[in-house]
Design a protein around this motif. Structure first.
Motif, PDB file in Angstrom:
ATOM      1  N   ARG A  90      51.830  40.420  34.197  1.00  0.00           N
ATOM      2  CA  ARG A  90      51.530  39.922  32.846  1.00  0.00           C
ATOM      3  C   ARG A  90      50.530  40.823  32.126  1.00  0.00           C
ATOM      4  NH1 ARG A  90      51.300  33.483  34.174  1.00  0.00           N
ATOM      5  NH2 ARG A  90      53.540  33.117  34.016  1.00  0.00           N
ATOM      6  N   VAL A  91      49.570  41.370  32.855  1.00  0.00           N
ATOM      7  CA  VAL A  91      48.623  42.300  32.235  1.00  0.00           C
ATOM      8  C   VAL A  91      49.365  43.560  31.767  1.00  0.00           C
ATOM      9  CG1 VAL A  91      46.654  43.811  32.698  1.00  0.00           C
ATOM     10  CG2 VAL A  91      46.606  41.439  33.448  1.00  0.00           C
ATOM     11  N   ALA A  92      50.276  44.065  32.599  1.00  0.00           N
ATOM     12  CA  ALA A  92      51.071  45.232  32.202  1.00  0.00           C
ATOM     13  C   ALA A  92      51.933  44.901  30.983  1.00  0.00           C
ATOM     14  CB  ALA A  92      51.947  45.689  33.361  1.00  0.00           C
ATOM     15  N   TYR A  93      52.502  43.707  30.949  1.00  0.00           N
ATOM     16  CA  TYR A  93      53.317  43.269  29.816  1.00  0.00           C
ATOM     17  C   TYR A  93      52.470  43.192  28.541  1.00  0.00           C
ATOM     18  CZ  TYR A  93      56.632  40.360  27.196  1.00  0.00           C
ATOM     19  OH  TYR A  93      57.493  39.864  26.256  1.00  0.00           O
ATOM     20  N   ASP A  94      51.250  42.678  28.662  1.00  0.00           N
ATOM     21  CA  ASP A  94      50.357  42.599  27.499  1.00  0.00           C
ATOM     22  C   ASP A  94      50.002  43.989  26.967  1.00  0.00           C
ATOM     23  OD1 ASP A  94      50.371  39.854  27.655  1.00  0.00           O
ATOM     24  OD2 ASP A  94      48.480  39.728  28.752  1.00  0.00           O
ATOM     25  N   ASP A  95      49.765  44.926  27.880  1.00  0.00           N
ATOM     26  CA  ASP A  95      49.464  46.301  27.450  1.00  0.00           C
ATOM     27  C   ASP A  95      50.658  46.934  26.742  1.00  0.00           C
ATOM     28  OD1 ASP A  95      46.907  46.125  28.410  1.00  0.00           O
ATOM     29  OD2 ASP A  95      47.331  47.203  30.279  1.00  0.00           O
ATOM     30  N   LEU A  96      51.856  46.691  27.262  1.00  0.00           N
ATOM     31  CA  LEU A  96      53.055  47.216  26.602  1.00  0.00           C
ATOM     32  C   LEU A  96      53.274  46.560  25.246  1.00  0.00           C
ATOM     33  CD1 LEU A  96      55.648  47.668  29.469  1.00  0.00           C
ATOM     34  CD2 LEU A  96      54.733  49.418  27.954  1.00  0.00           C
ATOM     35  N   MET A 112      42.219  43.003  26.174  1.00  0.00           N
ATOM     36  CA  MET A 112      41.751  42.018  27.140  1.00  0.00           C
ATOM     37  C   MET A 112      41.750  42.637  28.530  1.00  0.00           C
ATOM     38  SD  MET A 112      43.383  38.486  25.957  1.00  0.00           S
ATOM     39  CE  MET A 112      43.504  38.037  24.263  1.00  0.00           C
ATOM     40  N   SER A 113      40.654  42.446  29.217  1.00  0.00           N
ATOM     41  CA  SER A 113      40.537  43.012  30.554  1.00  0.00           C
ATOM     42  C   SER A 113      41.329  42.177  31.549  1.00  0.00           C
ATOM     43  CB  SER A 113      39.070  43.080  30.961  1.00  0.00           C
ATOM     44  OG  SER A 113      38.557  41.780  31.100  1.00  0.00           O
ATOM     45  N   PHE A 114      41.360  42.665  32.766  1.00  0.00           N
ATOM     46  CA  PHE A 114      42.119  42.007  33.834  1.00  0.00           C
ATOM     47  C   PHE A 114      41.557  40.631  34.159  1.00  0.00           C
ATOM     48  CE2 PHE A 114      43.655  41.496  38.212  1.00  0.00           C
ATOM     49  CZ  PHE A 114      44.987  41.870  38.041  1.00  0.00           C
ATOM     50  N   LYS A 120      44.022  32.242  27.529  1.00  0.00           N
ATOM     51  CA  LYS A 120      43.599  33.025  26.370  1.00  0.00           C
ATOM     52  C   LYS A 120      44.611  34.133  26.072  1.00  0.00           C
ATOM     53  CE  LYS A 120      39.464  34.983  24.385  1.00  0.00           C
ATOM     54  NZ  LYS A 120      38.087  35.347  24.579  1.00  0.00           N
ATOM     55  N   ARG A 121      45.183  34.705  27.102  1.00  0.00           N
ATOM     56  CA  ARG A 121      46.172  35.768  26.918  1.00  0.00           C
ATOM     57  C   ARG A 121      47.460  35.233  26.311  1.00  0.00           C
ATOM     58  NH1 ARG A 121      45.908  40.413  29.612  1.00  0.00           N
ATOM     59  NH2 ARG A 121      44.172  40.798  30.977  1.00  0.00           N
ATOM     60  N   PHE A 122      47.826  33.994  26.647  1.00  0.00           N
ATOM     61  CA  PHE A 122      49.106  33.427  26.223  1.00  0.00           C
ATOM     62  C   PHE A 122      49.226  33.368  24.702  1.00  0.00           C
ATOM     63  CE2 PHE A 122      51.793  29.820  25.064  1.00  0.00           C
ATOM     64  CZ  PHE A 122      52.973  30.197  25.689  1.00  0.00           C
ATOM     65  N   ASP A 123      48.164  32.922  24.021  1.00  0.00           N
ATOM     66  CA  ASP A 123      48.205  32.806  22.557  1.00  0.00           C
ATOM     67  C   ASP A 123      48.413  34.170  21.899  1.00  0.00           C
ATOM     68  OD1 ASP A 123      47.782  30.091  22.772  1.00  0.00           O
ATOM     69  OD2 ASP A 123      45.598  30.270  22.567  1.00  0.00           O
ATOM     70  N   GLU A 124      47.669  35.166  22.365  1.00  0.00           N
ATOM     71  CA  GLU A 124      47.798  36.507  21.782  1.00  0.00           C
ATOM     72  C   GLU A 124      49.169  37.105  22.086  1.00  0.00           C
ATOM     73  OE1 GLU A 124      46.941  39.556  19.465  1.00  0.00           O
ATOM     74  OE2 GLU A 124      45.719  37.765  19.708  1.00  0.00           O
TER      75      GLU A 124
END
Length: 139
Positions: A90-96, A112-114, A120-124
């Motif tokens: 999911r972190v890789a997906y957010d970066d992409l 957003m860091s790891f 919090k990541r889901f909304d963004e």
């Protein structure tokens, strides 16, 4: 000192009267100045650079691969260290997604860091996905 109180406003208003256009005919120097300023403004305006279509395609393909990996991790109940693998994907997906936003000319969300919680990541992530989909991106 009284003459300063009279002369300073007179000079200021006199200079201001030259810069304010009159209702009548425009003078040549004002027309030339306006043309030069418009040329300068055209030169200084930020023109969005077109993204390389192959780079866009590459990001879309990588997004689809990571999305498929996330689905596979979610579907596999007996995966060793499943939570860690899911979080890393999911972190890789957010970066992409952030890279895709930059390519599409959108403002990516805050980096957003790891260690940022998933809620919090889901909304963004959802905001970025909706904006990219509205621009015609698919993955």
């Amino acid at each position: 000192m009284t003459w300063v109180r009279i002369m300073v406003p007179a000079v200021v208003f006199g200079i201001a009267s030259f810069t304010v256009p009159s209702a009548g005919r425009t003078t040549r120097w004002r027309t030339r100045a306006a043309e030069r300023l418009e040329r300068l403004a055209k030169h200084l305006r930020h023109k969005p650079k077109e993204a390389d279509p192959f780079e866009v395609l590459s990001v879309q393909m990588r997004l689809s691969v990571i999305a498929a990996d996330i689905r596979a991790i979610e579907d596999e109940p007996h995966l060793y260290a499943r939570a860690h693998h899911l979080h890393a994907a999911r972190v890789a997906y957010d970066d992409l997604l952030a890279e895709a936003c930059r390519l599409a000319g959108l403002e990516p969300g805050p980096r957003m860091s790891f260690s940022v919680p998933e809620e919090k990541r889901f909304d963004e992530r959802l905001r970025e996905e909706v904006e990219l989909t509205a621009l015609g991106w698919t993955w």
